[in-house]
Design an enzyme around this catalytic site. Structure first.
Site, short mmCIF file in Angstrom:
data_model
loop_
_atom_site.label_atom_id
_atom_site.label_comp_id
_atom_site.label_asym_id
_atom_site.label_seq_id
_atom_site.Cartn_x
_atom_site.Cartn_y
_atom_site.Cartn_z
N ASN A 81 4.42 60.58 32.77
CA ASN A 81 5.71 59.89 32.68
C ASN A 81 6.24 59.45 34.05
OD1 ASN A 81 8.56 59.39 31.59
ND2 ASN A 81 8.92 61.11 32.97
N SER A 133 5.31 50.26 30.17
CA SER A 133 6.60 49.57 30.20
C SER A 133 6.41 48.24 29.48
CB SER A 133 7.04 49.29 31.63
OG SER A 133 8.08 48.32 31.64
N TYR A 156 5.38 46.19 39.91
CA TYR A 156 5.69 47.14 38.82
C TYR A 156 4.97 46.69 37.55
CZ TYR A 156 8.31 49.85 35.38
OH TYR A 156 8.66 50.70 34.36
N ALA A 158 2.37 44.78 37.20
CA ALA A 158 0.91 44.88 37.33
C ALA A 158 0.45 46.33 37.19
CB ALA A 158 0.46 44.32 38.68
N LYS A 160 2.00 48.69 35.57
CA LYS A 160 2.20 49.15 34.19
C LYS A 160 1.17 48.52 33.24
CE LYS A 160 5.38 52.18 34.67
NZ LYS A 160 5.19 53.57 34.21
N ILE A 189 15.86 50.96 29.23
CA ILE A 189 16.65 52.08 28.69
C ILE A 189 18.07 51.99 29.27
CG2 ILE A 189 16.85 54.59 28.56
CD1 ILE A 189 13.76 54.72 28.93
N1 LIG Z 1 14.15 53.45 32.47
C1 LIG Z 1 13.60 52.39 31.90
O1 LIG Z 1 14.30 51.44 31.53
C2 LIG Z 1 12.12 52.34 31.71
C3 LIG Z 1 11.60 51.26 30.98
C4 LIG Z 1 10.22 51.19 30.80
C5 LIG Z 1 9.41 52.16 31.34
N2 LIG Z 1 9.95 53.18 32.04
C6 LIG Z 1 9.02 54.17 32.59
O2 LIG Z 1 9.40 55.44 32.13
C7 LIG Z 1 9.02 56.44 33.06
C8 LIG Z 1 10.22 57.31 33.39
O3 LIG Z 1 11.21 56.48 33.94
P1 LIG Z 1 12.72 56.91 34.18
O4 LIG Z 1 13.56 55.80 33.76
O5 LIG Z 1 12.97 58.27 33.64
O6 LIG Z 1 12.72 56.91 35.77
P2 LIG Z 1 13.45 57.91 36.77
O7 LIG Z 1 13.44 57.22 38.09
O8 LIG Z 1 14.75 58.36 36.21
O9 LIG Z 1 12.46 59.15 36.81
C9 LIG Z 1 11.19 59.10 37.39
C10 LIG Z 1 10.85 60.49 37.89
O10 LIG Z 1 9.54 60.42 38.48
C11 LIG Z 1 9.57 61.23 39.62
N3 LIG Z 1 8.54 60.83 40.60
C12 LIG Z 1 8.52 59.75 41.42
N4 LIG Z 1 7.45 59.78 42.22
C13 LIG Z 1 6.77 60.93 41.90
C14 LIG Z 1 5.60 61.54 42.40
N5 LIG Z 1 4.91 61.01 43.42
N6 LIG Z 1 5.19 62.71 41.84
C15 LIG Z 1 5.89 63.28 40.82
N7 LIG Z 1 7.02 62.75 40.32
C16 LIG Z 1 7.46 61.59 40.87
C17 LIG Z 1 10.96 61.05 40.22
O11 LIG Z 1 11.30 62.15 41.08
C18 LIG Z 1 11.81 61.00 38.96
O12 LIG Z 1 12.34 62.27 38.60
C19 LIG Z 1 8.48 55.67 34.27
O13 LIG Z 1 7.07 55.64 34.22
C20 LIG Z 1 9.06 54.29 34.09
O14 LIG Z 1 8.27 53.29 34.72
C21 LIG Z 1 11.27 53.29 32.24
#
Ligand SMILES: NC(=O)c1ccc[n+]([C@@H]2O[C@H](COP(=O)([O-])OP(=O)(O)OC[C@H]3O[C@@H](n4cnc5c(N)ncnc54)[C@H](O)[C@@H]3O)[C@@H](O)[C@H]2O)c1
Length: 246
Positions: A81, A133, A156, A158, A160, A189
């Site tokens: 995640n 994503s 981003y 690319a 994903k 989200i």
């Molecule tokens: N929020 C959205 O709208 C959305 C939409 C589509 C996809 N996503 C994907 O969902 C996933 C979660 O996103 P989110 O919105 O909770 O983001 P977020 O930024 O709230 O959380 C991401 C977490 O990943 C951790 N992280 C970053 N680099 C890291 C590393 N090197 N090692 C371990 N942990 C690390 C961060 O500390 C953070 O807690 C991501 O892969 C994101 O791309 C999110």
């Protein structure tokens, strides 16, 4: 989300567990009876529960993952995640931004899959769920971001798209060991974004709203459950139909 899936006796590891989706996901998995292994960069967990243990783990470092894996032991389900978004416009792209997105979103997914699938291979059982994503499926529409100076980036998208491909690759590669690999690709989200952004976003979304974390975590609970035992290599878009209007 209803408490539908039987995840009792399942040890489920989440990377990026302190983030917006990771925290909600931990709560949903716990509610369904799972034992949760939460991991992230920070020293401490932002969620606590008797059925949950937290480990610091940087997914860009093989050494950090191996050290955590030694303490964690085998897991039934790995949820890749952790991810980072880059929101500066393409014209301003820097090399560190490219490296960071590649390192976390792609290298991190590959390393965690390699290290945590080892025990799954031995047991001939396991599940891996990757978080992609919608921007790995369709190109970002810069009009949604208006004149905010932000845009969802090419790097981003690319990376994903790469995560979605890794899902297919590993599903094919690990299938003979009874390991299912699937992806869930959320749309945007809701997270207190500016009203202009939200209005532009939902105008392109048939269901007329942004995603809630519960929209995404329910699908992940299903994929982690035994009910999803014959599904592999799939990318489930959870985007309210956003991709239909591209
Ligand atoms: N929020 C959205 O709208 C959305 C939409 C589509 C996809 N996503 C994907 O969902 C996933 C979660 O996103 P989110 O919105 O909770 O983001 P977020 O930024 O709230 O959380 C991401 C977490 O990943 C951790 N992280 C970053 N680099 C890291 C590393 N090197 N090692 C371990 N942990 C690390 C961060 O500390 C953070 O807690 C991501 O892969 C994101 O791309 C999110």
């Amino acid at each position: 989300m209803s408490n539908l899936y039987d995840l009792k006796n399942k040890k489920i590891l989440i990377t990026g567990a302190n983030g917006q989706l990771g925290k909600a996901l931990a709560v949903a998995l716990l509610k369904n009876g799972a034992t949760v292994i939460a991991t992230d960069l920070q020293a401490e967990s932002e969620t606590t529960h008797p059925q949950m243990t937290y480990f610091q783990m940087d997914i860009t470092s093989k050494q950090s993952i191996e050290a955590a894996a030694k303490k964690i032991g085998e897991v039934d389900v790995l949820i890749n995640n952790a991810g980072i978004g880059i929101f500066t416009p393409f014209e301003q792209r820097t090399e560190p931004e490219i490296d960071q997105a590649m390192d976390v979103n792609l290298k991190g997914t590959i390393l965690c899959t390699k290290i945590f699938s080892q025990k799954m291979l031995e047991r001939e059982k396991g599940k891996i769920i990757n978080i992609g994503s919608i921007y790995g499926v369709v190109a970002a529409d810069k009009k949604i971001y208006g004149d905010s100076g932000r845009n969802s980036s090419e790097i981003y998208g690319a990376t994903k798209a790469g995560v979605i491909h890794l899902t297919k690759y590993f599903a094919a590669y690990l299938g003979e060991y009874n390991i299912q690999v699937n992806a869930v690709s959320p749309g945007g989200i809701f997270n207190e974004q500016k009203p202009e952004f939200v209005d532009n976003y939902i105008r392109k979304t048939p269901l007329g709203r942004m995603a809630e974390t519960s929209d995404v975590s329910g699908v992940i609970c299903f994929l982690a459950s035994d009910d999803a035992g014959y599904i592999t290599g799939q990318n489930i878009t959870v985007d309210g139909g956003f991709n239909l209007n591209q």
